[in-house]
Design a protein around this motif. Structure first.
Motif, PDB file in Angstrom:
ATOM      1  N   PRO A 179     -39.660  73.239  27.214  1.00 34.64           N
ATOM      2  CA  PRO A 179     -40.689  72.711  26.586  1.00 34.64           C
ATOM      3  C   PRO A 179     -41.416  72.608  25.230  1.00 34.64           C
ATOM      4  CG  PRO A 179     -41.136  73.102  28.846  1.00 34.64           C
ATOM      5  CD  PRO A 179     -40.844  73.955  27.802  1.00 34.64           C
ATOM      6  N   PHE A 180     -41.327  73.107  24.906  1.00 29.62           N
ATOM      7  CA  PHE A 180     -41.624  74.040  23.552  1.00 29.62           C
ATOM      8  C   PHE A 180     -40.334  73.170  22.571  1.00 29.62           C
ATOM      9  CE2 PHE A 180     -39.793  77.012  20.007  1.00 29.62           C
ATOM     10  CZ  PHE A 180     -41.008  76.232  19.077  1.00 29.62           C
ATOM     11  N   LEU A 181     -39.397  73.769  22.717  1.00 30.80           N
ATOM     12  CA  LEU A 181     -37.906  73.136  21.884  1.00 30.80           C
ATOM     13  C   LEU A 181     -38.023  71.861  22.107  1.00 30.80           C
ATOM     14  CD1 LEU A 181     -35.238  75.249  23.273  1.00 30.80           C
ATOM     15  CD2 LEU A 181     -36.633  75.183  21.758  1.00 30.80           C
ATOM     16  N   SER A 182     -38.602  71.303  23.023  1.00 24.66           N
ATOM     17  CA  SER A 182     -38.659  69.559  23.080  1.00 24.66           C
ATOM     18  C   SER A 182     -39.578  68.958  21.833  1.00 24.66           C
ATOM     19  CB  SER A 182     -39.045  68.832  24.197  1.00 24.66           C
ATOM     20  OG  SER A 182     -38.152  69.037  25.438  1.00 24.66           O
ATOM     21  N   TRP A 183     -40.676  69.486  22.108  1.00 23.05           N
ATOM     22  CA  TRP A 183     -41.877  69.617  20.768  1.00 23.05           C
ATOM     23  C   TRP A 183     -41.369  69.295  19.554  1.00 23.05           C
ATOM     24  CZ3 TRP A 183     -44.048  72.899  17.097  1.00 23.05           C
ATOM     25  CH2 TRP A 183     -44.994  72.672  16.802  1.00 23.05           C
ATOM     26  N   ALA A 184     -40.387  70.954  19.468  1.00 19.48           N
ATOM     27  CA  ALA A 184     -40.067  71.326  17.767  1.00 19.48           C
ATOM     28  C   ALA A 184     -38.864  70.154  17.511  1.00 19.48           C
ATOM     29  CB  ALA A 184     -39.048  72.308  18.103  1.00 19.48           C
ATOM     30  N   VAL A 185     -38.172  69.519  18.638  1.00 20.42           N
ATOM     31  CA  VAL A 185     -37.523  68.002  17.641  1.00 20.42           C
ATOM     32  C   VAL A 185     -38.013  67.636  17.605  1.00 20.42           C
ATOM     33  CG1 VAL A 185     -35.784  67.095  18.592  1.00 20.42           C
ATOM     34  CG2 VAL A 185     -35.303  69.211  19.076  1.00 20.42           C
ATOM     35  N   GLU A 186     -39.018  66.647  18.515  1.00 12.92           N
ATOM     36  CA  GLU A 186     -39.783  65.566  18.373  1.00 12.92           C
ATOM     37  C   GLU A 186     -40.841  65.665  16.393  1.00 12.92           C
ATOM     38  OE1 GLU A 186     -42.746  65.757  21.402  1.00 12.92           O
ATOM     39  OE2 GLU A 186     -41.110  64.964  22.694  1.00 12.92           O
ATOM     40  N   GLN A 187     -41.105  66.925  15.882  1.00 15.39           N
ATOM     41  CA  GLN A 187     -41.654  66.874  14.787  1.00 15.39           C
ATOM     42  C   GLN A 187     -40.842  67.105  14.027  1.00 15.39           C
ATOM     43  OE1 GLN A 187     -45.206  67.691  14.826  1.00 15.39           O
ATOM     44  NE2 GLN A 187     -44.660  67.059  18.057  1.00 15.39           N
ATOM     45  N   ALA A 238     -46.941  80.022  33.278  1.00 13.42           N
ATOM     46  CA  ALA A 238     -46.661  80.665  31.929  1.00 13.42           C
ATOM     47  C   ALA A 238     -45.797  79.899  31.447  1.00 13.42           C
ATOM     48  CB  ALA A 238     -45.959  81.588  33.161  1.00 13.42           C
ATOM     49  N   THR A 239     -45.264  78.805  31.620  1.00  8.20           N
ATOM     50  CA  THR A 239     -44.412  77.708  30.587  1.00  8.20           C
ATOM     51  C   THR A 239     -45.493  77.235  30.327  1.00  8.20           C
ATOM     52  OG1 THR A 239     -42.872  78.027  32.731  1.00  8.20           O
ATOM     53  CG2 THR A 239     -43.102  75.886  30.577  1.00  8.20           C
ATOM     54  N   GLU A 240     -46.408  76.521  30.889  1.00  8.53           N
ATOM     55  CA  GLU A 240     -47.468  76.171  30.235  1.00  8.53           C
ATOM     56  C   GLU A 240     -48.372  77.514  28.869  1.00  8.53           C
ATOM     57  OE1 GLU A 240     -52.271  74.262  31.807  1.00  8.53           O
ATOM     58  OE2 GLU A 240     -50.526  73.924  32.857  1.00  8.53           O
ATOM     59  N   GLY A 241     -49.135  78.027  29.525  1.00 10.14           N
ATOM     60  CA  GLY A 241     -49.403  79.201  28.124  1.00 10.14           C
ATOM     61  C   GLY A 241     -48.703  79.776  26.996  1.00 10.14           C
ATOM     62  N   LEU A 242     -47.039  79.769  28.006  1.00 12.56           N
ATOM     63  CA  LEU A 242     -46.066  79.375  26.819  1.00 12.56           C
ATOM     64  C   LEU A 242     -45.975  78.201  25.903  1.00 12.56           C
ATOM     65  CD1 LEU A 242     -44.529  82.165  25.659  1.00 12.56           C
ATOM     66  CD2 LEU A 242     -42.541  81.327  26.759  1.00 12.56           C
ATOM     67  N   THR A 243     -45.986  77.389  26.279  1.00  4.31           N
ATOM     68  CA  THR A 243     -45.497  76.511  25.182  1.00  4.31           C
ATOM     69  C   THR A 243     -46.257  76.376  24.306  1.00  4.31           C
ATOM     70  OG1 THR A 243     -44.707  75.049  26.616  1.00  4.31           O
ATOM     71  CG2 THR A 243     -44.992  73.768  25.195  1.00  4.31           C
ATOM     72  N   ARG A 244     -47.687  76.637  24.921  1.00  4.08           N
ATOM     73  CA  ARG A 244     -48.766  76.132  23.982  1.00  4.08           C
ATOM     74  C   ARG A 244     -48.549  77.506  22.636  1.00  4.08           C
ATOM     75  NH1 ARG A 244     -52.086  75.552  28.417  1.00  4.08           N
ATOM     76  NH2 ARG A 244     -53.267  77.678  27.969  1.00  4.08           N
ATOM     77  N   GLN A 245     -48.328  78.636  23.235  1.00  4.60           N
ATOM     78  CA  GLN A 245     -49.132  79.907  22.234  1.00  4.60           C
ATOM     79  C   GLN A 245     -47.501  79.471  21.042  1.00  4.60           C
ATOM     80  OE1 GLN A 245     -50.764  82.008  21.708  1.00  4.60           O
ATOM     81  NE2 GLN A 245     -52.093  81.301  24.044  1.00  4.60           N
TER      82      GLN A 245
END
Length: 197
Positions: free
Chosen positions: A69-77, A35-42
């Protein structure tokens, strides 16, 4: 579970929340990881489409759909991320996410340990990602009963797009509702994004 005519929405909500909490509690680690993997992608897809320079989200508890994982991506962006911090008076303060450290707020929810901003800080975000117990196909969000997000959403003059984050099985045909309940513009699950009219 659909509401019945002449029913008590408060009792229905209480029973449904208890059922949903139990389903989340017994979810296997394998299911959580998938679920984490799919949710991060979405979440990345939604954010990339909407293109906000700032957004609000939350730090997931053990049983909630994982957001880190999504939050980390957002900060990296370079996206500014604000996280909710519960207050004793039923309102939410906000704190910038820096991924370095976490504490607990007054109701035991994980929060960043960065500077605390007041309730109006959320007015500057271009996307609100909110926790929920469930969402129905009309866009009605069932929260966990404390009313923090209903108060926040109901008090905003200019609401950006608001998406609830839940597991796939937590999108229902209909949910019990009360006058103070606030709807959402869409829902993000591990398998997709559903927008409401």
């Amino acid at each position: 579970m659909a509401p019945q005519r002449d029913s008590d929405p408060i009792a229905e909500k209480r029973a449904l929340r208890a059922e949903l909490r139990e389903r989340r509690r017994i979810r296997s680690q394998h299911e959580r990881d998938a679920a984490t993997e799919g949710l991060t992608r979405q979440l990345i897809a939604l954010t990339s489409t909407l293109g906000p320079s700032a957004l609000s989200c939350y730090l997931a508890t053990r049983d909630e759909p994982e957001t880190r994982p999504f939050l980390s991506w957002a900060v990296e962006q370079g996206i500014r991320v604000l996280l909710p911090v519960s207050r004793d008076d039923g309102l939410l303060d906000w704190a910038p996410y820096d991924s370095d450290d976490e504490g607990l707020d007054v109701i035991g929810m994980p929060v960043p340990t960065t500077e605390l901003l007041g309730p109006i800080a959320v007015n500057d975000v271009g996307l609100l990602l909110v926790p929920a117990a469930a969402v129905d196909r009309s866009g009605m969000r069932l929260g966990w009963g404390r009313g923090y997000f209903d108060k926040t959403l109901g008090s905003m003059d200019r609401r950006p797009p608001v998406f609830a984050v839940v597991y796939d099985s937590e999108v229902h045909d209909a949910l019990p509702r009360e006058a103070h309940d606030q709807g959402v513009d869409g829902v993000v699950t591990p398998s997709g994004i559903l927008r409401f009219d």
